[in-house]
Design a protein around this motif. Structure first.
Motif, PDB file in Angstrom:
ATOM      1  N   LEU A  93       0.878  -1.161   0.017  1.00 21.19           N
ATOM      2  CA  LEU A  93      -0.097   0.625   0.159  1.00 21.19           C
ATOM      3  C   LEU A  93       0.643   1.341  -0.364  1.00 21.19           C
ATOM      4  O   LEU A  93       0.432   2.294  -1.019  1.00 21.19           O
ATOM      5  CB  LEU A  93      -0.565  -0.480   0.939  1.00 21.19           C
ATOM      6  N   VAL A  94       2.136   1.311   0.466  1.00 18.17           N
ATOM      7  CA  VAL A  94       2.730   2.324   0.757  1.00 18.17           C
ATOM      8  C   VAL A  94       3.405   2.870  -0.758  1.00 18.17           C
ATOM      9  O   VAL A  94       4.070   3.007  -0.946  1.00 18.17           O
ATOM     10  CB  VAL A  94       3.528   2.603   1.834  1.00 18.17           C
ATOM     11  N   ALA A  95       3.907   1.596  -1.117  1.00 14.58           N
ATOM     12  CA  ALA A  95       4.604   1.011  -2.269  1.00 14.58           C
ATOM     13  C   ALA A  95       3.713   1.341  -3.547  1.00 14.58           C
ATOM     14  O   ALA A  95       4.801   1.926  -4.377  1.00 14.58           O
ATOM     15  CB  ALA A  95       5.632  -0.089  -2.385  1.00 14.58           C
ATOM     16  N   ASN A  96       2.771   1.679  -3.617  1.00 11.49           N
ATOM     17  CA  ASN A  96       1.842   2.200  -4.654  1.00 11.49           C
ATOM     18  C   ASN A  96       1.251   3.368  -4.533  1.00 11.49           C
ATOM     19  O   ASN A  96       0.861   3.475  -5.755  1.00 11.49           O
ATOM     20  CB  ASN A  96       0.500   0.706  -4.518  1.00 11.49           C
ATOM     21  N   GLN A  97       1.463   3.908  -3.270  1.00 14.73           N
ATOM     22  CA  GLN A  97       1.440   5.680  -3.734  1.00 14.73           C
ATOM     23  C   GLN A  97       1.979   6.233  -4.491  1.00 14.73           C
ATOM     24  O   GLN A  97       3.598   5.766  -4.411  1.00 14.73           O
ATOM     25  CB  GLN A  97       0.751   5.731  -2.243  1.00 14.73           C
ATOM     26  N   PRO A  98       1.219   7.429  -4.689  1.00 13.90           N
ATOM     27  CA  PRO A  98       2.726   8.056  -5.410  1.00 13.90           C
ATOM     28  C   PRO A  98       3.500   8.664  -3.783  1.00 13.90           C
ATOM     29  O   PRO A  98       3.032   9.295  -2.979  1.00 13.90           O
ATOM     30  CB  PRO A  98       1.292  10.248  -5.819  1.00 13.90           C
ATOM     31  N   GLY A  99       4.768   8.676  -4.578  1.00 14.32           N
ATOM     32  CA  GLY A  99       6.021   8.923  -3.889  1.00 14.32           C
ATOM     33  C   GLY A  99       5.551   7.725  -2.564  1.00 14.32           C
ATOM     34  O   GLY A  99       7.263   8.387  -1.954  1.00 14.32           O
ATOM     35  N   SER A 101       7.615   5.371  -2.329  1.00 13.93           N
ATOM     36  CA  SER A 101       9.358   4.569  -2.420  1.00 13.93           C
ATOM     37  C   SER A 101       9.810   5.249  -1.626  1.00 13.93           C
ATOM     38  O   SER A 101      11.343   4.921  -1.026  1.00 13.93           O
ATOM     39  CB  SER A 101       9.027   4.427  -4.154  1.00 13.93           C
ATOM     40  N   ARG A 102       9.534   6.741  -1.547  1.00 12.97           N
ATOM     41  CA  ARG A 102      11.053   7.611  -0.446  1.00 12.97           C
ATOM     42  C   ARG A 102      11.195   7.467   0.640  1.00 12.97           C
ATOM     43  O   ARG A 102      11.779   6.845   1.420  1.00 12.97           O
ATOM     44  CB  ARG A 102      10.215   8.942  -1.097  1.00 12.97           C
ATOM     45  N   PHE A 103       9.580   6.277   1.116  1.00 12.12           N
ATOM     46  CA  PHE A 103      10.347   6.125   2.284  1.00 12.12           C
ATOM     47  C   PHE A 103      10.578   4.556   2.621  1.00 12.12           C
ATOM     48  O   PHE A 103      10.329   3.918   4.064  1.00 12.12           O
ATOM     49  CB  PHE A 103       8.698   5.993   3.022  1.00 12.12           C
ATOM     50  N   LEU A 104      10.528   3.834   2.129  1.00 14.70           N
ATOM     51  CA  LEU A 104      11.015   2.676   1.296  1.00 14.70           C
ATOM     52  C   LEU A 104      12.953   2.066   1.656  1.00 14.70           C
ATOM     53  O   LEU A 104      13.258   2.481   0.703  1.00 14.70           O
ATOM     54  CB  LEU A 104      10.581   1.449   0.650  1.00 14.70           C
ATOM     55  N   GLY A 119      12.048  -5.112  -2.211  1.00 18.67           N
ATOM     56  CA  GLY A 119      10.793  -4.832  -2.420  1.00 18.67           C
ATOM     57  C   GLY A 119      10.952  -5.960  -0.965  1.00 18.67           C
ATOM     58  O   GLY A 119      12.128  -5.200  -0.103  1.00 18.67           O
ATOM     59  N   TYR A 120       9.693  -5.724  -0.431  1.00 18.97           N
ATOM     60  CA  TYR A 120       9.563  -6.057   0.933  1.00 18.97           C
ATOM     61  C   TYR A 120      10.558  -7.072   1.716  1.00 18.97           C
ATOM     62  O   TYR A 120      10.818  -8.679   0.883  1.00 18.97           O
ATOM     63  CB  TYR A 120       8.409  -6.914   0.951  1.00 18.97           C
ATOM     64  N   SER A 121      10.890  -7.351   2.861  1.00 15.82           N
ATOM     65  CA  SER A 121      11.592  -7.919   3.262  1.00 15.82           C
ATOM     66  C   SER A 121      10.941  -8.932   4.303  1.00 15.82           C
ATOM     67  O   SER A 121      10.993  -7.778   5.634  1.00 15.82           O
ATOM     68  CB  SER A 121      12.864  -7.872   3.477  1.00 15.82           C
ATOM     69  N   HIS A 125      14.629  -4.126   7.375  1.00 19.81           N
ATOM     70  CA  HIS A 125      14.017  -3.362   7.876  1.00 19.81           C
ATOM     71  C   HIS A 125      13.772  -2.654   6.327  1.00 19.81           C
ATOM     72  O   HIS A 125      14.075  -2.510   5.689  1.00 19.81           O
ATOM     73  CB  HIS A 125      15.020  -2.782   8.299  1.00 19.81           C
ATOM     74  N   ASN A 126      12.032  -2.142   6.611  1.00 21.65           N
ATOM     75  CA  ASN A 126      11.497  -1.794   4.951  1.00 21.65           C
ATOM     76  C   ASN A 126      11.314  -0.389   5.259  1.00 21.65           C
ATOM     77  O   ASN A 126      11.211   0.249   3.667  1.00 21.65           O
ATOM     78  CB  ASN A 126      10.226  -2.376   4.880  1.00 21.65           C
ATOM     79  N   TYR A 127      11.207   0.407   5.958  1.00 21.47           N
ATOM     80  CA  TYR A 127      10.989   1.580   5.612  1.00 21.47           C
ATOM     81  C   TYR A 127      12.105   2.230   6.592  1.00 21.47           C
ATOM     82  O   TYR A 127      12.690   2.172   7.814  1.00 21.47           O
ATOM     83  CB  TYR A 127       9.789   1.453   6.937  1.00 21.47           C
ATOM     84  N   GLN A 128      12.004   3.934   6.263  1.00 21.26           N
ATOM     85  CA  GLN A 128      13.615   4.041   6.432  1.00 21.26           C
ATOM     86  C   GLN A 128      12.641   6.119   7.112  1.00 21.26           C
ATOM     87  O   GLN A 128      11.767   6.839   6.239  1.00 21.26           O
ATOM     88  CB  GLN A 128      14.583   4.891   6.045  1.00 21.26           C
ATOM     89  N   CYS A 129      13.194   6.515   7.796  1.00 17.87           N
ATOM     90  CA  CYS A 129      12.680   7.610   8.047  1.00 17.87           C
ATOM     91  C   CYS A 129      14.059   8.743   7.454  1.00 17.87           C
ATOM     92  O   CYS A 129      14.990   8.143   7.449  1.00 17.87           O
ATOM     93  CB  CYS A 129      13.734   8.534  10.032  1.00 17.87           C
ATOM     94  N   HIS A 130      13.730   9.770   6.865  1.00 13.98           N
ATOM     95  CA  HIS A 130      14.368  10.152   6.637  1.00 13.98           C
ATOM     96  C   HIS A 130      14.825  11.175   6.804  1.00 13.98           C
ATOM     97  O   HIS A 130      16.367  12.339   6.315  1.00 13.98           O
ATOM     98  CB  HIS A 130      13.806  11.341   5.403  1.00 13.98           C
TER      99      HIS A 130
END
Length: 287
Positions: A93-99, A101-104, A119-121, A125-130
């Motif tokens: 759901l996060v990956a398919n929304q506009p933008g 991928s910035r948080f993956l 892709g998902y692991s 760790h799948n998400y990153q704080c900018h």
């Protein structure tokens, strides 16, 4: 010997000054309970929020986006049984929304030979704080981190859309309020809204729940010496963005509204609507 037991958090953090040496200087405006620090007060105020945020799978209502994500990723949601399946679905759901991928940490992309990489692991760790670079295995953990760290939450120009949904955006009619002076409320009723040029969600028309809008009208009355005005509204949104705090880029990402759980200017939920033509004035009243 007398056995020691831990004290109840609500009791010890809610004004029992006989326990410990803390000074309970932070008061909840809703119930007047007092707390030792701002973080404890913020956690407590969460309990006053209405259950208005639906799980993207089953629709059950929660007090906030983080709560809904925790429920969804737990695997107990009827729409997506099993932790691994639920966490993969949240990632998609996060990956398919506009933008999104910035948080993956490892977004999907085509490799040189035409295959799909990343892709998902299930073990990484799948998400990153900018803001600080910290990584997280679950979306709910990433959201909790962002929500609890002002340095990572406030002032970020880009945020992930946390209104996770499987379906095509459908129009929604939402009831909101806008607090102002009585003179401006009358002008809004006759001429419509003029969007604000600045705010924690950028340019647009700011609306909120009745209690928050009423408090703002009362504040404006004190500041100006004029009667306050409360404008009741119906707002049509088709593709809103849901964020935890300030966001200044949602208009350019194609969203027609933005809902912030809180901002640097307020601990209460508020919306910003891009197009004033999506707002219908129902009535105005004195405050």
């Amino acid at each position: 010997l007398k056995k020691e037991y831990p004290r109840c958090y609500d009791c010890t953090q809610g004004g029992d000054s006989s326990y410990g040496q803390e000074t309970f200087a932070f008061e909840c405006p809703e119930c007047s309970k007092r707390f030792a620090d701002a973080n404890s007060l913020a956690q407590h105020r969460h309990t006053h929020r209405a259950r208005s945020f639906p799980c993207p799978g089953c629709g059950e209502l929660y007090r906030g986006m983080t709560d809904a994500a925790m429920h969804f990723e737990s695997g107990s949601c009827n729409a997506c049984r099993g932790k691994d399946a639920a966490r993969r679905a949240a990632y998609d759901l996060v990956a398919n929304q506009p933008g999104g991928s910035r948080f993956l940490t490892n977004p999907r992309m085509l490799t040189y030979d035409g295959q799909v990489g990343g892709g998902y692991s299930d073990s990484g760790h799948n998400y990153q704080c900018h803001a600080c670079g910290k990584t997280f295995g679950q979306l709910s953990s990433f959201m909790q981190h962002t929500q609890n760290r002002p340095a990572c939450r406030d002032g970020q120009h880009v945020n992930a859309n946390l209104k996770l949904t499987h379906s095509t955006p459908q129009p929604e009619r939402l009831r909101f309020f806008h607090g102002t002076t009585w003179a401006k409320a009358c002008a809004i009723e006759q001429q419509g809204f003029v969007p604000s040029e600045s705010g924690c969600l950028g340019r647009g028309t700011y609306v909120a729940r009745q209690d928050k809008a009423r408090r703002f009208a009362e504040m404006r009355s004190v500041q100006t010496g004029e009667p306050g005005g409360l404008v009741e509204l119906l707002v049509t949104v088709r593709n809103p963005k849901y964020v935890l705090s300030n966001d200044y880029g949602w208009q350019g990402e194609g969203y027609d509204a933005c809902r912030a759980e809180e901002t640097t200017a307020s601990t209460n939920m508020e919306w910003c609507v891009r197009d004033a033509s999506a707002i219908e004035v129902v009535r105005i009243s004195y405050v």
